[in-house]
Design an enzyme around this catalytic site. Structure first.
Site, PDB file in Angstrom:
ATOM      1  N   LYS A   9       0.829  -1.214   0.000  1.00  0.00           N
ATOM      2  CA  LYS A   9       0.000   0.000   0.000  1.00  0.00           C
ATOM      3  C   LYS A   9       0.867   1.270   0.000  1.00  0.00           C
ATOM      4  CE  LYS A   9      -4.051  -2.156   2.220  1.00  0.00           C
ATOM      5  NZ  LYS A   9      -5.051  -2.024   3.323  1.00  0.00           N
ATOM      6  N   TYR A  49     -12.299  -1.693  -3.903  1.00  0.00           N
ATOM      7  CA  TYR A  49     -12.846  -1.872  -2.556  1.00  0.00           C
ATOM      8  C   TYR A  49     -14.369  -1.731  -2.527  1.00  0.00           C
ATOM      9  CZ  TYR A  49      -8.345  -2.168  -0.129  1.00  0.00           C
ATOM     10  OH  TYR A  49      -7.121  -2.585   0.347  1.00  0.00           O
ATOM     11  N   ASN A 112      -2.178   0.346   6.668  1.00  0.00           N
ATOM     12  CA  ASN A 112      -1.631  -0.889   7.250  1.00  0.00           C
ATOM     13  C   ASN A 112      -0.746  -1.688   6.294  1.00  0.00           C
ATOM     14  OD1 ASN A 112      -3.666  -1.779   5.651  1.00  0.00           O
ATOM     15  ND2 ASN A 112      -4.868  -2.756   7.256  1.00  0.00           N
ATOM     16  N   HIS A 115      -2.161  -5.407   1.513  1.00  0.00           N
ATOM     17  CA  HIS A 115      -3.458  -6.060   1.297  1.00  0.00           C
ATOM     18  C   HIS A 115      -3.218  -7.550   1.091  1.00  0.00           C
ATOM     19  CE1 HIS A 115      -7.417  -6.971  -0.410  1.00  0.00           C
ATOM     20  NE2 HIS A 115      -6.766  -7.655  -1.334  1.00  0.00           N
ATOM     21  N   GLU A 126      -9.279 -10.609  -7.726  1.00  0.00           N
ATOM     22  CA  GLU A 126      -8.361  -9.494  -7.463  1.00  0.00           C
ATOM     23  C   GLU A 126      -7.105  -9.558  -8.335  1.00  0.00           C
ATOM     24  OE1 GLU A 126      -9.763  -8.765  -2.821  1.00  0.00           O
ATOM     25  OE2 GLU A 126      -7.725  -9.471  -3.241  1.00  0.00           O
TER      26      GLU A 126
HETATM   27  N1  UDP Z   1      -9.896  -0.348   7.189  1.00  0.00           N
HETATM   28  C1  UDP Z   1      -9.975   0.847   7.906  1.00  0.00           C
HETATM   29  N2  UDP Z   1     -10.682   0.869   9.086  1.00  0.00           N
HETATM   30  C2  UDP Z   1     -11.289  -0.236   9.582  1.00  0.00           C
HETATM   31  C3  UDP Z   1     -11.214  -1.436   8.871  1.00  0.00           C
HETATM   32  C4  UDP Z   1     -10.509  -1.463   7.675  1.00  0.00           C
HETATM   33  O1  UDP Z   1      -9.442   1.861   7.467  1.00  0.00           O
HETATM   34  O2  UDP Z   1     -11.913  -0.154  10.649  1.00  0.00           O
HETATM   35  C5  UDP Z   1      -9.138  -0.388   5.933  1.00  0.00           C
HETATM   36  C6  UDP Z   1      -7.780  -1.053   6.082  1.00  0.00           C
HETATM   37  O3  UDP Z   1      -6.860  -0.424   5.198  1.00  0.00           O
HETATM   38  C7  UDP Z   1      -8.085  -2.464   5.651  1.00  0.00           C
HETATM   39  C8  UDP Z   1      -9.072  -2.222   4.501  1.00  0.00           C
HETATM   40  O4  UDP Z   1      -9.859  -1.141   4.958  1.00  0.00           O
HETATM   41  O5  UDP Z   1      -6.907  -3.158   5.259  1.00  0.00           O
HETATM   42  C9  UDP Z   1      -9.966  -3.390   4.153  1.00  0.00           C
HETATM   43  O6  UDP Z   1     -10.632  -3.817   5.334  1.00  0.00           O
HETATM   44  P1  UDP Z   1     -10.736  -5.361   5.691  1.00  0.00           P
HETATM   45  O7  UDP Z   1     -11.703  -5.488   6.798  1.00  0.00           O
HETATM   46  O8  UDP Z   1     -10.991  -6.145   4.440  1.00  0.00           O
HETATM   47  O9  UDP Z   1      -9.278  -5.692   6.278  1.00  0.00           O
HETATM   48  P2  UDP Z   1      -8.087  -6.589   5.680  1.00  0.00           P
HETATM   49  O10 UDP Z   1      -8.703  -7.711   4.900  1.00  0.00           O
HETATM   50  O11 UDP Z   1      -7.254  -5.681   4.801  1.00  0.00           O
HETATM   51  O12 UDP Z   1      -7.323  -7.051   6.875  1.00  0.00           O
HETATM   52 MG    MG Z   2     -10.114  -7.707   3.384  1.00  0.00          MG
END
Ligand code: UDP
Ligand code: MG
Length: 137
Positions: A9, A49, A112, A115, A126
């Site tokens: 990212k 997304y 974070n 992905h 994806e």
């Molecule tokens: N995200 C965020 N706040 C939250 C949860 C998710 O900003 O409370 C963002 C974060 O960058 C995350 C992405 O949205 O990686 C996609 O969310 P997901 O729940 O799919 O998490 P991941 O699969 O990436 O762990």
């Molecule tokens: Mg996810």
């Protein structure tokens, strides 16, 4: 053999952590089938997304993902989807296990570092979102 999509990212690219993350990927035994650095417009990040469009963090997430270069990477290995999720750690770096990519390189729950696809089926979707078959070794 299974495939999954990794994205390094914008925060991790900006902080020069891409090399360290790619080293972790290779050390863990993933084969890199495709990789590129691109900057995506807001609309493309929004489409990627789309599943999160009703979530409160959606617009922030979309702006962040289009805020600078990203590095999508196609990974292949047995059990690639689950193994990559294990290596990246929990969404929130504060909850991520020691030694995981997010524990090491994420700065917040939103920014974070990486992905990872959440299922084999989504992994296929994806990978196809970012790569043509002809781009995969
Ligand atoms: N995200 C965020 N706040 C939250 C949860 C998710 O900003 O409370 C963002 C974060 O960058 C995350 C992405 O949205 O990686 C996609 O969310 P997901 O729940 O799919 O998490 P991941 O699969 O990436 O762990
Ligand atoms: Mg996810």
């Amino acid at each position: 053999m299974e495939r999954t999509l990794c994205i390094i990212k914008p925060d991790a690219v900006r902080n020069n952590n891409a090399g360290n993350i790619i080293a972790m990927i290779q050390k863990a035994g993933f084969k890199i089938l495709g990789m590129k650095q691109i900057t995506i417009p807001n609309a493309v990040a929004g489409k990627f997304y789309d599943v999160h469009k009703e979530r409160p963090f959606y617009s922030e997430l979309v702006s962040f993902m289009s805020s600078g270069p990203i590095i999508p990477i196609v990974l292949e290995k047995e059990n690639a989807v689950a193994d990559w999720r294990t290596l990246i750690g929990a969404t929130d770096p504060a909850e991520a296990v020691e030694g995981t990519v997010r524990r090491l390189y994420a700065t917040s729950k939103g920014e974070n570092a990486v992905h990872g696809s959440d299922s084999v089926e989504n992994g296929k979707i994806e990978v196809a979102f970012f790569f043509a078959d002809s781009e995969l070794a």
